[in-house]
Motif scaffolding. Structure first.
Motif, PDB file in Angstrom:
ATOM      1  N   ARG A  63      -1.635 -14.224  -4.911  1.00  0.00           N
ATOM      2  CA  ARG A  63      -2.611 -13.966  -5.651  1.00  0.00           C
ATOM      3  C   ARG A  63      -3.460 -15.570  -5.529  1.00  0.00           C
ATOM      4  N   ASP A  64      -2.920 -16.608  -5.300  1.00  0.00           N
ATOM      5  CA  ASP A  64      -3.620 -17.852  -5.311  1.00  0.00           C
ATOM      6  C   ASP A  64      -4.837 -17.880  -4.456  1.00  0.00           C
ATOM      7  N   GLU A  65      -5.713 -18.507  -5.127  1.00  0.00           N
ATOM      8  CA  GLU A  65      -7.106 -18.302  -4.696  1.00  0.00           C
ATOM      9  C   GLU A  65      -7.444 -19.081  -3.120  1.00  0.00           C
ATOM     10  N   LYS A  66      -6.348 -19.825  -3.106  1.00  0.00           N
ATOM     11  CA  LYS A  66      -6.327 -20.808  -1.463  1.00  0.00           C
ATOM     12  C   LYS A  66      -6.053 -19.762  -0.482  1.00  0.00           C
ATOM     13  N   ILE A  67      -5.297 -18.896  -0.644  1.00  0.00           N
ATOM     14  CA  ILE A  67      -4.850 -17.487   0.399  1.00  0.00           C
ATOM     15  C   ILE A  67      -5.141 -16.201   0.036  1.00  0.00           C
ATOM     16  N   ARG A  68      -5.510 -15.930  -1.160  1.00  0.00           N
ATOM     17  CA  ARG A  68      -5.776 -14.439  -1.301  1.00  0.00           C
ATOM     18  C   ARG A  68      -6.691 -13.742  -0.398  1.00  0.00           C
ATOM     19  N   SER A  69      -7.850 -14.343  -0.198  1.00  0.00           N
ATOM     20  CA  SER A  69      -8.919 -13.576   0.860  1.00  0.00           C
ATOM     21  C   SER A  69      -8.259 -13.332   2.226  1.00  0.00           C
ATOM     22  N   LYS A  70      -7.526 -14.245   2.742  1.00  0.00           N
ATOM     23  CA  LYS A  70      -6.871 -14.196   3.847  1.00  0.00           C
ATOM     24  C   LYS A  70      -5.816 -13.105   3.806  1.00  0.00           C
ATOM     25  N   VAL A  71      -5.006 -12.780   2.971  1.00  0.00           N
ATOM     26  CA  VAL A  71      -4.018 -11.794   2.760  1.00  0.00           C
ATOM     27  C   VAL A  71      -4.893 -10.708   2.831  1.00  0.00           C
ATOM     28  N   VAL A  72      -5.888 -10.673   1.935  1.00  0.00           N
ATOM     29  CA  VAL A  72      -6.871  -9.106   1.727  1.00  0.00           C
ATOM     30  C   VAL A  72      -7.479  -8.927   3.180  1.00  0.00           C
ATOM     31  N   ARG A  73      -7.850  -9.926   4.053  1.00  0.00           N
ATOM     32  CA  ARG A  73      -8.279  -9.748   5.393  1.00  0.00           C
ATOM     33  C   ARG A  73      -7.169  -8.971   6.115  1.00  0.00           C
ATOM     34  N   ILE A  74      -5.884  -9.520   6.049  1.00  0.00           N
ATOM     35  CA  ILE A  74      -4.750  -8.777   6.786  1.00  0.00           C
ATOM     36  C   ILE A  74      -4.678  -7.228   6.281  1.00  0.00           C
ATOM     37  N   PHE A  75      -4.707  -6.977   5.147  1.00  0.00           N
ATOM     38  CA  PHE A  75      -4.700  -5.702   4.435  1.00  0.00           C
ATOM     39  C   PHE A  75      -5.887  -4.920   5.244  1.00  0.00           C
ATOM     40  N   ASN A  76      -7.080  -5.474   5.328  1.00  0.00           N
ATOM     41  CA  ASN A  76      -8.384  -4.694   5.767  1.00  0.00           C
ATOM     42  C   ASN A  76      -7.996  -4.318   7.368  1.00  0.00           C
ATOM     43  N   ILE A  77      -7.416  -5.437   8.103  1.00  0.00           N
ATOM     44  CA  ILE A  77      -6.976  -4.968   9.427  1.00  0.00           C
ATOM     45  C   ILE A  77      -5.972  -3.841   9.516  1.00  0.00           C
ATOM     46  N   TRP A  78      -5.035  -3.818   8.572  1.00  0.00           N
ATOM     47  CA  TRP A  78      -3.998  -2.711   8.734  1.00  0.00           C
ATOM     48  C   TRP A  78      -4.692  -1.445   8.553  1.00  0.00           C
ATOM     49  N   ASP A  79      -5.841  -1.417   7.545  1.00  0.00           N
ATOM     50  CA  ASP A  79      -6.362  -0.339   7.178  1.00  0.00           C
ATOM     51  C   ASP A  79      -7.196   0.407   8.304  1.00  0.00           C
ATOM     52  N   GLU A  80      -8.214  -0.931   9.148  1.00  0.00           N
ATOM     53  CA  GLU A  80      -8.935  -0.457   9.975  1.00  0.00           C
ATOM     54  C   GLU A  80      -8.089   0.118  11.347  1.00  0.00           C
ATOM     55  N   ARG A  81      -6.718  -0.315  11.515  1.00  0.00           N
ATOM     56  CA  ARG A  81      -5.860  -0.076  12.523  1.00  0.00           C
ATOM     57  C   ARG A  81      -4.800   1.051  12.252  1.00  0.00           C
ATOM     58  N   GLY A  82      -5.051   1.636  10.868  1.00  0.00           N
ATOM     59  CA  GLY A  82      -4.300   2.696  10.545  1.00  0.00           C
ATOM     60  C   GLY A  82      -2.713   2.149  10.435  1.00  0.00           C
ATOM     61  N   ILE A  83      -2.618   0.918  10.275  1.00  0.00           N
ATOM     62  CA  ILE A  83      -0.988   0.689  10.066  1.00  0.00           C
ATOM     63  C   ILE A  83      -0.411   1.377   8.778  1.00  0.00           C
ATOM     64  N   TYR A  84      -1.085   1.290   7.635  1.00  0.00           N
ATOM     65  CA  TYR A  84      -0.914   1.740   6.505  1.00  0.00           C
ATOM     66  C   TYR A  84      -1.978   2.906   6.037  1.00  0.00           C
ATOM     67  N   ASP A  85      -1.655   3.839   5.204  1.00  0.00           N
ATOM     68  CA  ASP A  85      -2.563   4.665   4.380  1.00  0.00           C
ATOM     69  C   ASP A  85      -3.690   3.820   3.765  1.00  0.00           C
ATOM     70  N   SER A  86      -4.851   4.387   3.680  1.00  0.00           N
ATOM     71  CA  SER A  86      -5.967   3.717   3.102  1.00  0.00           C
ATOM     72  C   SER A  86      -5.603   3.448   1.495  1.00  0.00           C
ATOM     73  N   LYS A  87      -5.053   4.427   0.974  1.00  0.00           N
ATOM     74  CA  LYS A  87      -4.806   4.564  -0.403  1.00  0.00           C
ATOM     75  C   LYS A  87      -3.774   3.234  -0.613  1.00  0.00           C
ATOM     76  N   LEU A  88      -2.768   3.079   0.362  1.00  0.00           N
ATOM     77  CA  LEU A  88      -1.628   2.061   0.223  1.00  0.00           C
ATOM     78  C   LEU A  88      -2.383   0.936   0.189  1.00  0.00           C
ATOM     79  N   ILE A  89      -3.378   0.812   1.102  1.00  0.00           N
ATOM     80  CA  ILE A  89      -4.117  -0.549   1.311  1.00  0.00           C
ATOM     81  C   ILE A  89      -4.666  -0.899  -0.113  1.00  0.00           C
ATOM     82  N   THR A  90      -5.501  -0.159  -0.578  1.00  0.00           N
ATOM     83  CA  THR A  90      -6.224  -0.116  -1.831  1.00  0.00           C
ATOM     84  C   THR A  90      -5.148  -0.658  -3.093  1.00  0.00           C
TER      85      THR A  90
END
Length: 199
Positions: free
Chosen positions: A106-133
């Motif tokens: 959750r640290d603000e130095k890395i939070r946005s980069k981690v969320v970006r990883i989650f968005n990539i997973w969502d776009e590529r269907g790695i995990y379900d959108s509900k799980l990504i949310t």
């Protein structure tokens, strides 16, 4: 001998030392080469997915903030390659560890980069959108989440380390008391004021 080596390369080895992998994860550098090497090794040892995920979780809990991002990059590489190779057990097993580890990034130095990883997973269907949310809400600390940062901190608390630290402090206090006692028993030709200053 060659057959055993081939079996291990194909991920068929029956046992893996997760502590050695944890050590490797703890020292992995934030370079594409390092991240891909660790990821490739984990994919090769896919039959040990429980040990791999546990080692990743332990390394994440023990790491400093910036290294946690590197570990999420390793995880990203593993789950994307595993998904591409249809190793769904590894992908699914990682999700639980990711969810448990999400409050630690959750640290603000890395939070946005981690969320970006989650968005990539969502776009590529790695995990379900509900799980990504759900993951994104945990990292951004939105609303009430199931994963508690305090629970994670408590799970990593090691009473033996605290006990050793307390013993060290007590030993130092005893040494100081002993030295002060020796000082008081000495016959110095000093005035009381000089003695007090020395003490």
């Amino acid at each position: 001998m060659a057959g055993k080596k081939k079996a291990e390369e194909n991920g068929a080895s029956s046992k893996m030392d997760s502590r050695l992998l944890e050590k490797r994860l703890s020292s992995v550098r934030d370079t594409s080469e390092d991240i891909q090497n660790v990821s490739r090794w984990c994919i090769q040892h896919k039959t040990n997915h429980h040990a791999i995920v546990q080692a990743w979780s332990r390394a994440l809990r023990k790491s400093k903030v910036n290294h946690r991002l590197t570990l999420f990059y390793v995880c990203n590489d593993i789950v994307q390659n595993a998904r591409r190779k249809k190793m769904m057990t590894l992908v699914q097993h990682f999700f639980t560890a990711i969810k448990e580890g999400a409050p630690l990034v959750r640290d603000e130095k890395i939070r946005s980069k981690v969320v970006r990883i989650f968005n990539i997973w969502d776009e590529r269907g790695i995990y379900d959108s509900k799980l990504i949310t759900e993951l994104t809400e945990i990292v951004q600390n939105i609303g009430t989440v199931n994963a508690s940062e305090n629970d994670i901190v408590l799970s990593t608390f090691q009473p033996s380390h605290l006990l050793e630290s307390v013993k060290t402090v007590v030993a130092l206090e005893n040494t100081a008391d002993s030295l002060l006692g020796d000082l008081n028993s000495q016959d110095f030709s000093l005035s009381d004021q000089e003695l007090d200053t020395l003490r």
